[in-house]
Write a protein that holds these residues in place. Sequence first.
Motif, PDB file in Angstrom:
ATOM      1  N   LYS A  80       0.846  -1.201   0.000  1.00 25.79           N
ATOM      2  CA  LYS A  80       0.000   0.000   0.000  1.00 25.79           C
ATOM      3  C   LYS A  80       0.874   1.240   0.000  1.00 25.79           C
ATOM      4  CE  LYS A  80      -3.675  -2.490   2.239  1.00 25.79           C
ATOM      5  NZ  LYS A  80      -4.994  -2.340   2.856  1.00 25.79           N
ATOM      6  N   SER A  84      -2.708   3.626   6.391  1.00 26.62           N
ATOM      7  CA  SER A  84      -4.169   3.564   6.489  1.00 26.62           C
ATOM      8  C   SER A  84      -4.529   3.155   7.907  1.00 26.62           C
ATOM      9  CB  SER A  84      -4.698   2.537   5.497  1.00 26.62           C
ATOM     10  OG  SER A  84      -5.897   1.956   5.939  1.00 26.62           O
ATOM     11  N   ILE A  85      -5.662   3.630   8.405  1.00 28.21           N
ATOM     12  CA  ILE A  85      -6.032   3.262   9.776  1.00 28.21           C
ATOM     13  C   ILE A  85      -6.378   1.784   9.874  1.00 28.21           C
ATOM     14  CG2 ILE A  85      -6.832   5.554  10.473  1.00 28.21           C
ATOM     15  CD1 ILE A  85      -9.734   4.361  10.153  1.00 28.21           C
ATOM     16  N   ASN A  86      -6.601   1.131   8.707  1.00 29.14           N
ATOM     17  CA  ASN A  86      -6.910  -0.291   8.722  1.00 29.14           C
ATOM     18  C   ASN A  86      -5.673  -1.183   8.710  1.00 29.14           C
ATOM     19  OD1 ASN A  86      -9.598  -0.203   9.074  1.00 29.14           O
ATOM     20  ND2 ASN A  86     -10.159  -0.755   6.998  1.00 29.14           N
ATOM     21  N   ILE A  87      -4.485  -0.579   8.685  1.00 21.13           N
ATOM     22  CA  ILE A  87      -3.261  -1.373   8.764  1.00 21.13           C
ATOM     23  C   ILE A  87      -2.729  -1.293  10.185  1.00 21.13           C
ATOM     24  CG2 ILE A  87      -0.889  -1.635   7.925  1.00 21.13           C
ATOM     25  CD1 ILE A  87      -1.657  -0.684   5.296  1.00 21.13           C
ATOM     26  N   ASP A  88      -2.458  -2.446  10.762  1.00 18.02           N
ATOM     27  CA  ASP A  88      -1.880  -2.478  12.108  1.00 18.02           C
ATOM     28  C   ASP A  88      -0.494  -1.842  12.090  1.00 18.02           C
ATOM     29  OD1 ASP A  88      -3.285  -5.686  12.913  1.00 18.02           O
ATOM     30  OD2 ASP A  88      -4.021  -3.679  13.321  1.00 18.02           O
ATOM     31  N   ILE A 108       4.042   0.183   2.087  1.00 17.92           N
ATOM     32  CA  ILE A 108       3.811  -0.508   3.354  1.00 17.92           C
ATOM     33  C   ILE A 108       3.258  -1.913   3.125  1.00 17.92           C
ATOM     34  CG2 ILE A 108       2.378  -0.464   5.446  1.00 17.92           C
ATOM     35  CD1 ILE A 108       2.341   2.670   4.979  1.00 17.92           C
ATOM     36  N   VAL A 109       3.817  -2.896   3.819  1.00 16.92           N
ATOM     37  CA  VAL A 109       3.246  -4.245   3.834  1.00 16.92           C
ATOM     38  C   VAL A 109       3.170  -4.701   5.284  1.00 16.92           C
ATOM     39  CG1 VAL A 109       3.621  -6.673   3.217  1.00 16.92           C
ATOM     40  CG2 VAL A 109       4.044  -4.891   1.521  1.00 16.92           C
ATOM     41  N   SER A 110       2.049  -5.244   5.663  1.00 19.17           N
ATOM     42  CA  SER A 110       1.885  -5.771   7.015  1.00 19.17           C
ATOM     43  C   SER A 110       2.845  -6.934   7.245  1.00 19.17           C
ATOM     44  CB  SER A 110       0.447  -6.250   7.199  1.00 19.17           C
ATOM     45  OG  SER A 110       0.354  -7.014   8.383  1.00 19.17           O
TER      46      SER A 110
ATOM     47  N   VAL B  19     -15.021  -2.338  12.674  1.00 19.83           N
ATOM     48  CA  VAL B  19     -14.023  -2.678  11.659  1.00 19.83           C
ATOM     49  C   VAL B  19     -13.919  -4.204  11.576  1.00 19.83           C
ATOM     50  CG1 VAL B  19     -11.571  -2.597  11.052  1.00 19.83           C
ATOM     51  CG2 VAL B  19     -12.722  -0.541  11.921  1.00 19.83           C
ATOM     52  N   LYS B  21     -11.573  -6.854   9.859  1.00 14.63           N
ATOM     53  CA  LYS B  21     -10.318  -6.993   9.116  1.00 14.63           C
ATOM     54  C   LYS B  21     -10.315  -8.316   8.364  1.00 14.63           C
ATOM     55  CE  LYS B  21      -6.327  -5.661  10.673  1.00 14.63           C
ATOM     56  NZ  LYS B  21      -5.933  -4.496   9.860  1.00 14.63           N
ATOM     57  N   ASP B  23      -7.877  -8.672   5.890  1.00 15.11           N
ATOM     58  CA  ASP B  23      -6.687  -8.387   5.090  1.00 15.11           C
ATOM     59  C   ASP B  23      -5.822  -9.620   4.846  1.00 15.11           C
ATOM     60  OD1 ASP B  23      -5.895  -8.538   7.706  1.00 15.11           O
ATOM     61  OD2 ASP B  23      -4.712  -6.701   7.707  1.00 15.11           O
ATOM     62  N   HIS B  28      -5.466  -7.189   1.326  1.00 12.83           N
ATOM     63  CA  HIS B  28      -4.043  -6.838   1.436  1.00 12.83           C
ATOM     64  C   HIS B  28      -3.263  -8.052   0.908  1.00 12.83           C
ATOM     65  CE1 HIS B  28      -0.308  -5.146   2.490  1.00 12.83           C
ATOM     66  NE2 HIS B  28      -0.323  -5.236   3.789  1.00 12.83           N
ATOM     67  N   THR B 100     -12.752   4.797   5.491  1.00 11.50           N
ATOM     68  CA  THR B 100     -11.480   4.351   6.055  1.00 11.50           C
ATOM     69  C   THR B 100     -10.535   5.520   6.303  1.00 11.50           C
ATOM     70  OG1 THR B 100     -11.748   2.360   4.720  1.00 11.50           O
ATOM     71  CG2 THR B 100      -9.600   2.692   5.762  1.00 11.50           C
ATOM     72  N   HIS B 101     -10.461   6.420   5.316  1.00  8.10           N
ATOM     73  CA  HIS B 101      -9.417   7.443   5.390  1.00  8.10           C
ATOM     74  C   HIS B 101      -9.937   8.811   5.852  1.00  8.10           C
ATOM     75  CE1 HIS B 101      -6.439   4.813   3.516  1.00  8.10           C
ATOM     76  NE2 HIS B 101      -7.439   4.365   2.796  1.00  8.10           N
TER      77      HIS B 101
END
Lengths: 193, 193
Positions: A80, A84-88, A108-110, B19, B21, B23, B28, B100-101
């Motif tokens: 990404k 994003s707020i959805n990424i830890d 960014i990659v989780s 939320v 997730k 991903d 993701h 999300t954003h």
Amino acid sequence: MNFLEERIVKDGVVKKGNVLKVDSFLNHQMDIELFDKMGEEFKRRFANENINKIVTIEASGIGIACIVARHFGVPVVFAKKSQSINIDGDVYIAEVESFTHKCKNQVIVSKKFLSADDHVLLIDDFLANGYALQGLISIVQQAGGTVEGIGIAIEKGFQYGGRTIRNLGYHLESLAIVDGMDPETGEVIFREQ
Amino acid sequence: MNFLEERIVKDGVVKKGNVLKVDSFLNHQMDIELFDKMGEEFKRRFANENINKIVTIEASGIGIACIVARHFGVPVVFAKKSQSINIDGDVYIAEVESFTHKCKNQVIVSKKFLSADDHVLLIDDFLANGYALQGLISIVQQAGGTVEGIGIAIEKGFQYGGRTIRNLGYHLESLAIVDGMDPETGEVIFREQ
């Protein structure tokens, strides 16, 4: 000429400033049958690599990566371009400059989705200066994984990205390498492969 | 439970603030075999619609849309979220808020790739308040095209997006409709379909 070079000649548009517009089939409207042929060809070119994951970068890499992934039977992870707020919080991050947008992005990659067990094929639509690709390589390395190969649709051979990546020893396959373009005549010169 | 609901129960994670997730398999890291099943299911649900193009929105819609498109034998157009120097001036634009954003985006499709001849299936990963979808509908309408159907992976049934879209008369199919989530227990309640 291979199938992608033929398609570039047919539907690509050369613009001033070394811009090659392929938005009618590659990165805005997407020809899924063409992507399928690209998947077949990448599978042939990377037949000897042990690949268990495909990694790409949003947005225009995702479609190609997903269709290519069917030929390898592996999942896709897309990097990404902004927090994003959805990424830890637990993420790999690389800084990437964008040629198109003239700005810097964090890629960014989780951490959940890349590890030392991963043997990765990187996929993207374009390779020019190679900044995006260097970011993806950095992220796979942060995870301790292995970049087994890099598959690109169109490489701009007159920029230094491809040369750098090959000098670093990576197995890079570009389906079309453009060595020159003429915005007056619309001509595209491909490198013999 | 269908295959997607089962996967959500297995690998989805419920977080505070409604939320969900997903991903690890949807937006993701992407499970291409799962997307293939989704494509099969959308093809079944939209068997009576005459569809010649799939339209989605970057970034997480693209992967699903491309795999789904194989089942319909049609190209995909993805709407871009901000003006790019590689997009010509001749574009359809809609304003879209992002849940999300927490910001507003312009959603853009080049006029070259949508026209009055297009019978469109809209595809996206999530439907919550429906703002992204309303933007896509607006863009197809600006082009004079027809929205033949809307295929969503996961609808948040407790938000009003799906209801609004159905009230407007669109043929909306969501593979999983989540009517409630409990961040304490991790439980997900699906609507019977």
